[in-house]
Design a protein around this motif. Structure first.
Motif, mmCIF file in Angstrom:
data_model
loop_
_atom_site.group_PDB
_atom_site.id
_atom_site.type_symbol
_atom_site.label_atom_id
_atom_site.label_comp_id
_atom_site.label_asym_id
_atom_site.label_seq_id
_atom_site.Cartn_x
_atom_site.Cartn_y
_atom_site.Cartn_z
ATOM 1 N N LEU A 139 -0.425 9.740 6.876
ATOM 2 C CA LEU A 139 0.502 9.125 5.927
ATOM 3 C C LEU A 139 0.751 10.084 4.767
ATOM 4 C CD1 LEU A 139 2.048 6.475 5.217
ATOM 5 C CD2 LEU A 139 0.046 5.824 3.868
ATOM 6 N N ASN A 140 2.019 10.273 4.424
ATOM 7 C CA ASN A 140 2.385 11.169 3.334
ATOM 8 C C ASN A 140 1.799 10.657 2.017
ATOM 9 O OD1 ASN A 140 3.581 12.945 1.561
ATOM 10 N ND2 ASN A 140 5.627 12.749 2.439
ATOM 11 N N GLN A 141 0.979 11.489 1.347
ATOM 12 C CA GLN A 141 0.300 11.069 0.121
ATOM 13 C C GLN A 141 1.035 11.499 -1.144
ATOM 14 O OE1 GLN A 141 -3.978 11.870 0.174
ATOM 15 N NE2 GLN A 141 -3.945 11.890 2.413
ATOM 16 N N ASP A 142 2.217 12.051 -0.973
ATOM 17 C CA ASP A 142 3.032 12.339 -2.155
ATOM 18 C C ASP A 142 3.376 11.030 -2.857
ATOM 19 O OD1 ASP A 142 4.945 14.190 -3.720
ATOM 20 O OD2 ASP A 142 6.255 12.577 -2.991
ATOM 21 N N HIS A 143 3.156 10.978 -4.167
ATOM 22 C CA HIS A 143 3.297 9.712 -4.897
ATOM 23 C C HIS A 143 4.698 9.120 -4.772
ATOM 24 C CE1 HIS A 143 -0.423 10.190 -7.731
ATOM 25 N NE2 HIS A 143 -0.698 10.422 -6.460
ATOM 26 N N LYS A 144 5.702 9.960 -4.840
ATOM 27 C CA LYS A 144 7.069 9.452 -4.733
ATOM 28 C C LYS A 144 7.321 8.862 -3.352
ATOM 29 C CE LYS A 144 11.909 10.862 -5.214
ATOM 30 N NZ LYS A 144 12.836 12.006 -5.517
ATOM 31 N N ALA A 145 6.898 9.586 -2.313
ATOM 32 C CA ALA A 145 7.081 9.084 -0.948
ATOM 33 C C ALA A 145 6.281 7.813 -0.719
ATOM 34 C CB ALA A 145 6.671 10.166 0.056
ATOM 35 N N LEU A 146 5.070 7.754 -1.285
ATOM 36 C CA LEU A 146 4.225 6.578 -1.097
ATOM 37 C C LEU A 146 4.799 5.355 -1.815
ATOM 38 C CD1 LEU A 146 1.595 5.940 0.379
ATOM 39 C CD2 LEU A 146 0.384 6.283 -1.774
ATOM 40 N N ARG A 147 5.399 5.556 -2.966
ATOM 41 C CA ARG A 147 6.063 4.448 -3.660
ATOM 42 C C ARG A 147 7.223 3.903 -2.829
ATOM 43 N NH1 ARG A 147 5.819 4.190 -9.581
ATOM 44 N NH2 ARG A 147 4.012 5.378 -10.326
ATOM 45 N N GLN A 148 8.010 4.810 -2.237
ATOM 46 C CA GLN A 148 9.121 4.380 -1.391
ATOM 47 C C GLN A 148 8.613 3.636 -0.153
ATOM 48 O OE1 GLN A 148 11.235 8.003 -0.551
ATOM 49 N NE2 GLN A 148 12.216 8.096 -2.569
ATOM 50 N N PHE A 149 7.512 4.136 0.419
ATOM 51 C CA PHE A 149 6.930 3.479 1.592
ATOM 52 C C PHE A 149 6.473 2.065 1.247
ATOM 53 C CE2 PHE A 149 3.259 2.389 4.216
ATOM 54 C CZ PHE A 149 3.785 2.544 5.489
ATOM 55 N N ASP A 150 5.843 1.902 0.090
ATOM 56 C CA ASP A 150 5.366 0.573 -0.305
ATOM 57 C C ASP A 150 6.530 -0.369 -0.587
ATOM 58 O OD1 ASP A 150 2.785 -0.917 -1.079
ATOM 59 O OD2 ASP A 150 4.085 -1.284 -2.804
ATOM 60 N N ASP A 151 7.617 0.160 -1.158
ATOM 61 C CA ASP A 151 8.802 -0.675 -1.395
ATOM 62 C C ASP A 151 9.416 -1.154 -0.084
ATOM 63 O OD1 ASP A 151 8.864 -0.774 -4.171
ATOM 64 O OD2 ASP A 151 9.951 1.126 -4.347
ATOM 65 N N LYS A 152 9.435 -0.275 0.929
ATOM 66 C CA LYS A 152 10.078 -0.614 2.200
ATOM 67 C C LYS A 152 9.194 -1.466 3.101
ATOM 68 C CE LYS A 152 13.312 3.272 2.688
ATOM 69 N NZ LYS A 152 14.498 2.480 3.049
ATOM 70 N N TYR A 153 7.910 -1.120 3.169
ATOM 71 C CA TYR A 153 7.041 -1.748 4.169
ATOM 72 C C TYR A 153 5.838 -2.493 3.591
ATOM 73 C CZ TYR A 153 9.837 1.286 7.092
ATOM 74 O OH TYR A 153 10.892 1.905 7.703
ATOM 75 N N GLY A 154 5.492 -2.229 2.340
ATOM 76 C CA GLY A 154 4.378 -2.945 1.734
ATOM 77 C C GLY A 154 4.754 -4.309 1.204
ATOM 78 N N THR A 155 6.035 -4.626 1.237
ATOM 79 C CA THR A 155 6.501 -5.906 0.695
ATOM 80 C C THR A 155 6.917 -6.882 1.800
ATOM 81 O OG1 THR A 155 8.704 -4.924 0.460
ATOM 82 C CG2 THR A 155 7.260 -4.882 -1.476
ATOM 83 N N ARG A 156 6.536 -6.592 3.063
ATOM 84 C CA ARG A 156 6.868 -7.482 4.171
ATOM 85 C C ARG A 156 5.686 -7.549 5.123
ATOM 86 N NH1 ARG A 156 10.723 -4.254 8.362
ATOM 87 N NH2 ARG A 156 9.878 -5.921 9.659
ATOM 88 N N LYS A 157 5.776 -8.446 6.092
ATOM 89 C CA LYS A 157 4.700 -8.602 7.068
ATOM 90 C C LYS A 157 5.183 -8.186 8.456
ATOM 91 C CE LYS A 157 1.904 -12.111 4.763
ATOM 92 N NZ LYS A 157 1.160 -13.386 4.933
ATOM 93 N N PHE A 158 4.215 -7.843 9.313
ATOM 94 C CA PHE A 158 4.507 -7.386 10.662
ATOM 95 C C PHE A 158 3.706 -8.210 11.662
ATOM 96 C CE2 PHE A 158 5.074 -3.914 7.718
ATOM 97 C CZ PHE A 158 6.333 -3.435 8.056
ATOM 98 N N ARG A 159 4.354 -8.483 12.783
ATOM 99 C CA ARG A 159 3.714 -9.307 13.815
ATOM 100 C C ARG A 159 2.928 -8.417 14.775
ATOM 101 N NH1 ARG A 159 4.459 -14.388 14.974
ATOM 102 N NH2 ARG A 159 6.323 -14.427 13.655
ATOM 103 N N SER A 160 1.670 -8.771 14.985
ATOM 104 C CA SER A 160 0.816 -8.001 15.884
ATOM 105 C C SER A 160 1.018 -8.449 17.319
ATOM 106 C CB SER A 160 -0.655 -8.181 15.483
ATOM 107 O OG SER A 160 -1.065 -9.531 15.704
#
Length: 346
Positions: A139-160
């Motif tokens: 996982l890209n640990q660049d802070h800017k990229a990680l913030r974008q990742f959390d905005d896109k995918y950290g704010t929703r749920k995924f079905r297993s």
């Protein structure tokens, strides 16, 4: 006497006043204690909960979560940090900071998905091939990229695969659900595109034994094709590594994963095709065995002819060889005896 009564009355009045003062003090203490428990404990908990730290294998995105705060990203905590103040009631999303992998295998219990998990894709000549392998990435640990990742995918749920829903930061289950729903389709598509550019025999040499062709094929032809299989598999891996990096960036909406490498572990054939290959290999084995027997018989015949030619040229040599071949214990040798050429001694 009157003075004693007056003194006693005063003492009773004083006691009454003292008891009146003490009673309200006890009630006040109880109320104060209750207030401290009800109000003070949550405040203390919030204060102590306002600190967070990360382990060596995780990185955290912190979002505001106070009663009057917005829900925007507050900060990013790097791996292996000390205790950091994150504010009251903030939400912490922890993600893996070390290399991760996604395994596709027919060995039940060892893949990311439960049970047998194989990507089945057709070759260019229409043979369905089972692909097994492992995708490695970070996982890209660049802070800017990680913030974008959390905005896109950290704010929703995924079905297993089990049907449950998880946030991507809900430990291994959440991460696996995210990979199954978002990343796995990209892997399948890339494998299909790359495998479809090769014929079955170019990846699995035994396919040459059962391919439809007007020209007869033999074991030597299959062996020649087997020499290039490893090179073709390496080409598939290289192409997948290149295409996966671009496709994942496009699909995810950013360069959120880095150090991508796909290791193609195994290519399998459908059960019926594999059975046909096994029968063909058994038939070729029988042919090889028969050819070996024919060659052995020809060699033996040639040897006999050579010996006979030698005896014809040297009759004495033939007699000598004949005597050498006699059994042990023979005392008389009479070739002209009508009762037998061999007479054994007593």
């Amino acid at each position: 006497m009157a003075e004693k009564k007056t003194s006693a009355a005063r003492e009773r009045a004083g006691a009454t006043r003292l008891s009146g003062v003490r009673a309200p003090s006890k009630r006040t203490a109880i109320v104060t204690a209750v207030l401290l428990v009800v109000v003070g404990w949550p405040v203390l908990s919030a204060l102590f909960g306002g600190f967070e730290r990360t382990g060596g294998g995780e990185i955290a995105v912190v979002r505001n979560g106070g009663f009057f705060d917005n829900n925007r990203i507050r900060q990013v905590i790097d791996p292996g940090s000390g205790r950091v103040w994150i504010g009251l009631y903030s939400q912490v999303h922890k993600y893996p900071a070390q290399q991760r992998f996604y395994t596709i295998t027919s060995d039940a219990g060892k893949g990311e998905e439960s049970g047998v998990d194989v990507v089945t894709v057709p070759s260019s000549d229409g043979v369905n091939m089972g692909i097994e392998g492992t995708l490695y990435f970070t996982l890209n640990q660049d802070h800017k990229a990680l913030r974008q990742f959390d905005d896109k995918y950290g704010t929703r749920k995924f079905r297993s695969a089990s049907g449950e829903t998880f946030n991507v930061y809900d430990g291994d289950k959440g991460w696996s659900a995210f990979l199954d729903q978002i990343v796995r389709p990209v892997i399948d598509n890339d494998l299909r595109s790359q495998i479809n550019s090769f014929r079955c025999a170019e990846l699995v040499s035994s396919c040459a034994l059962v391919q439809n062709s007007s020209a007869p094929r033999n074991v030597q032809t299959a062996g020649q094709q087997a020499q290039s299989n490893n090179g073709n598999i390496a080409k598939v891996q290289t192409a997948i590594n290149t295409s996966l990096a671009a496709d994942l960036e496009q699909t995810l909406g950013g360069k959120f994963v880095t150090n991508i490498h796909f290791n193609l572990v195994r290519i399998t054939l459908p059960a019926k095709v594999q059975d046909a290959v096994d029968r063909a290999q058994a038939a070729f084995a029988q042919i090889s065995e028969a050819q070996a027997k024919v060659a052995s018989a020809k060699a033996e015949a040639a040897a006999n002819k050579a010996r006979q030619d030698g005896y014809n040229k040297c009759p004495t040599c033939a007699r000598i060889e004949e005597l050498k071949a006699l059994p042990q214990g023979i005392t008389v040798y009479a070739p002209g005896n009508p009762n037998g050429s061999l007479l054994r001694g007593r």
